[in-house]
Design a protein around this motif. Structure first.
Motif, short mmCIF file in Angstrom:
data_model
loop_
_atom_site.label_atom_id
_atom_site.label_comp_id
_atom_site.label_asym_id
_atom_site.label_seq_id
_atom_site.Cartn_x
_atom_site.Cartn_y
_atom_site.Cartn_z
N ILE B 139 11.28 20.85 -19.27
CA ILE B 139 10.05 20.16 -18.87
C ILE B 139 9.12 21.12 -18.11
CG2 ILE B 139 9.09 18.29 -17.47
CD1 ILE B 139 10.63 17.25 -19.82
N ALA B 140 9.69 21.83 -17.17
CA ALA B 140 8.88 22.74 -16.33
C ALA B 140 8.17 23.77 -17.20
CB ALA B 140 9.78 23.44 -15.31
N GLU B 141 8.91 24.33 -18.14
CA GLU B 141 8.33 25.30 -19.07
C GLU B 141 7.19 24.67 -19.88
OE1 GLU B 141 9.47 28.52 -19.94
OE2 GLU B 141 8.12 28.75 -21.68
N GLY B 142 7.42 23.44 -20.33
CA GLY B 142 6.38 22.74 -21.09
C GLY B 142 5.14 22.52 -20.26
N GLU B 147 1.70 21.80 -22.23
CA GLU B 147 2.07 20.90 -23.32
C GLU B 147 2.77 19.64 -22.81
OE1 GLU B 147 2.59 24.62 -26.47
OE2 GLU B 147 4.33 23.52 -25.77
N VAL B 148 3.00 19.60 -21.52
CA VAL B 148 3.64 18.43 -20.92
C VAL B 148 2.79 18.00 -19.73
CG1 VAL B 148 5.64 17.61 -19.63
CG2 VAL B 148 5.97 19.05 -21.65
N ARG B 149 2.64 16.73 -19.56
CA ARG B 149 1.81 16.21 -18.48
C ARG B 149 2.27 16.66 -17.10
NH1 ARG B 149 3.05 11.13 -16.86
NH2 ARG B 149 0.89 10.54 -17.16
N GLU B 150 1.36 16.70 -16.18
CA GLU B 150 1.67 17.13 -14.82
C GLU B 150 2.50 16.06 -14.09
OE1 GLU B 150 1.06 20.09 -13.67
OE2 GLU B 150 0.15 20.59 -15.62
N GLY B 151 3.12 16.47 -13.02
CA GLY B 151 3.92 15.53 -12.24
C GLY B 151 5.26 16.14 -11.89
N VAL B 153 8.84 17.24 -12.00
CA VAL B 153 9.68 17.44 -13.19
C VAL B 153 10.80 16.41 -13.33
CG1 VAL B 153 9.31 19.85 -13.79
CG2 VAL B 153 10.83 19.27 -11.89
N GLU B 154 11.40 16.04 -12.21
CA GLU B 154 12.52 15.10 -12.32
C GLU B 154 12.03 13.74 -12.82
OE1 GLU B 154 11.52 16.33 -9.46
OE2 GLU B 154 12.88 18.05 -9.15
N ARG B 155 10.85 13.35 -12.38
CA ARG B 155 10.35 12.04 -12.77
C ARG B 155 9.87 12.03 -14.22
NH1 ARG B 155 6.76 9.32 -8.17
NH2 ARG B 155 6.82 7.69 -9.75
N ILE B 156 9.51 13.17 -14.74
CA ILE B 156 9.14 13.24 -16.15
C ILE B 156 10.39 13.44 -17.00
CG2 ILE B 156 7.83 14.53 -17.88
CD1 ILE B 156 5.71 14.98 -15.92
N GLY B 157 11.31 14.20 -16.47
CA GLY B 157 12.52 14.51 -17.23
C GLY B 157 13.45 13.30 -17.39
N LEU B 158 13.46 12.40 -16.42
CA LEU B 158 14.38 11.26 -16.51
C LEU B 158 14.14 10.39 -17.73
CD1 LEU B 158 16.66 9.54 -15.29
CD2 LEU B 158 14.90 8.29 -14.02
N ALA B 197 3.36 13.92 -23.43
CA ALA B 197 2.15 14.72 -23.64
C ALA B 197 1.14 14.48 -22.52
CB ALA B 197 1.53 14.37 -24.99
N PRO B 198 0.29 15.47 -22.29
CA PRO B 198 -0.79 15.28 -21.30
C PRO B 198 -1.73 14.19 -21.82
CG PRO B 198 -0.57 17.60 -21.97
CD PRO B 198 0.25 16.80 -22.91
#
Lengths: 199, 199
Positions: B139-142, B147-151, B153-158, B197-198
């Motif tokens: 996620i962090a890399e994305g 290519e991945v929305r901000e926020g 990482v744990e909350r996006i990764g879950l 996605a963003p």
DNA sequence: ACCTGAACACCGTTCAAGT
DNA sequence: ACCTGAACACCGTTCAAGT
């Protein structure tokens, strides 16, 4: 007050076995579930259960079936007397499912570990069928309102249900970090909405 | 060719027990796993396993730990020699996880049913920690690539991991309709991409 | 250190027999 | 129809004893 010299056991052995089985499942886990102990608890001989369940597995199957029935009712109830927007209905259904899962962790595990071969319990797959139709209906309704992207309902519903189930499974197996229970469910619901929204 | 009059058993009983246990887990399911049968298969007395595992549960824990280790390796390997886009890396990781799950259904079940109390096996939670860091890294890399929305990482990764795991769990428990295996995984991956996605 | 053999308290399942 | 009692072939766990 005629003290009937206790009837055959105490009413309906089959139902009593299921009730007691679910209690011990909840309290002491699936490995601690023993037919002989069940019989002892209910004051019948250890061979008595075999009149109602040919097998230990048959009892577990019946337990799983009852679980699916209840889950279906809970999910249906979650849709009653609620707003009509997809977001609201989804939120209610997700919370119903996760609520059932956390309140009946061991049972849910059992429900999903029962073999789901087509040859398996007719009634069981019928029950599964019935409530999986509910999530499909949720999606279809969302599409009608223009709040869910177009496409075959099953293909949109699968990822949705998958996410829902994954969260419930992780939560009940204690794999979620403590912080996750804070915003975890909210985040998951928001994420489902984004994933199923129209472009 | 000196035929050593068979050593204590045949090398390393502990390792042999784990190997054999995983075989029977795969072939005959978790309920068929018996310490006594394991010992018989390996030609040792039924009390011998207790020197290496104080408990049947201790053996199951060791099995689960080994499973997490291997899963971690497989997921790490899936990221080697591959494109850098988030879509590609996610695709590879999802397929690695689901591939492991379907190839080791019973083992995965065991891995998630082992109690994950903090008091439980130090090594186990360390191992879980290690590979859950991998999805966070993805996620962090994305995010770095936009290519991945901000926020956080744990909350996006879950939600991402939750979807991934849910699909694997449903697939291995045979709850997915036959049609689902067709486009199911593709749909799930596309859905994860949309969800992360963003805006 | 590593394993054996016997012992103990459990299991699930089956089957004649009772009411 | 529903249940009992005894029997059979298994379990996991423990513990003295052997090498």
């Amino acid at each position: 007050m005629p003290t009937r010299p206790r009837p055959y056991h105490h009413g309906d052995l089959r139902a009593a076995l299921l009730t007691r089985a679910e209690e011990t499942l909840r309290e002491k886990g699936p490995t601690a579930l023993s037919l002989r102990e069940l019989a002892r608890d209910l004051g019948v001989s250890h061979a008595a259960p075999s009149r109602h369940f040919k097998d230990k597995q048959a009892l577990l199957d019946a337990l799983a079936l009852a679980g699916f029935e209840r889950l279906g009712e809970i999910m249906a109830a979650s849709q009653e007397g609620i707003g009509e927007s997809f977001a609201e209905r989804l939120d209610a259904m997700v919370r119903a499912y996760v609520g059932f899962a956390t309140a009946n962790a061991a049972l849910l595990d059992l429900m999903y570990s029962v073999k789901h071969d087509p040859e398996a319990s007719e009634a069981l797959s019928a029950s599964v069928q019935r409530w999986s139709a509910q999530t499909v209906e949720l999606i279809a309704e969302g599409q009608r309102r223009g709040e869910v992207r177009e496409g075959p309902v099953e293909r949109i519903g699968l990822p949705v249900f998958t996410t829902l189930h994954g969260y419930a499974d992780l939560a009940t197996s204690g794999m979620l970090p403590p912080e996750a229970t804070e915003h975890g469910l909210d985040d998951v619901i928001a994420y489902i909405l984004r994933g199923s929204a129209p472009d």
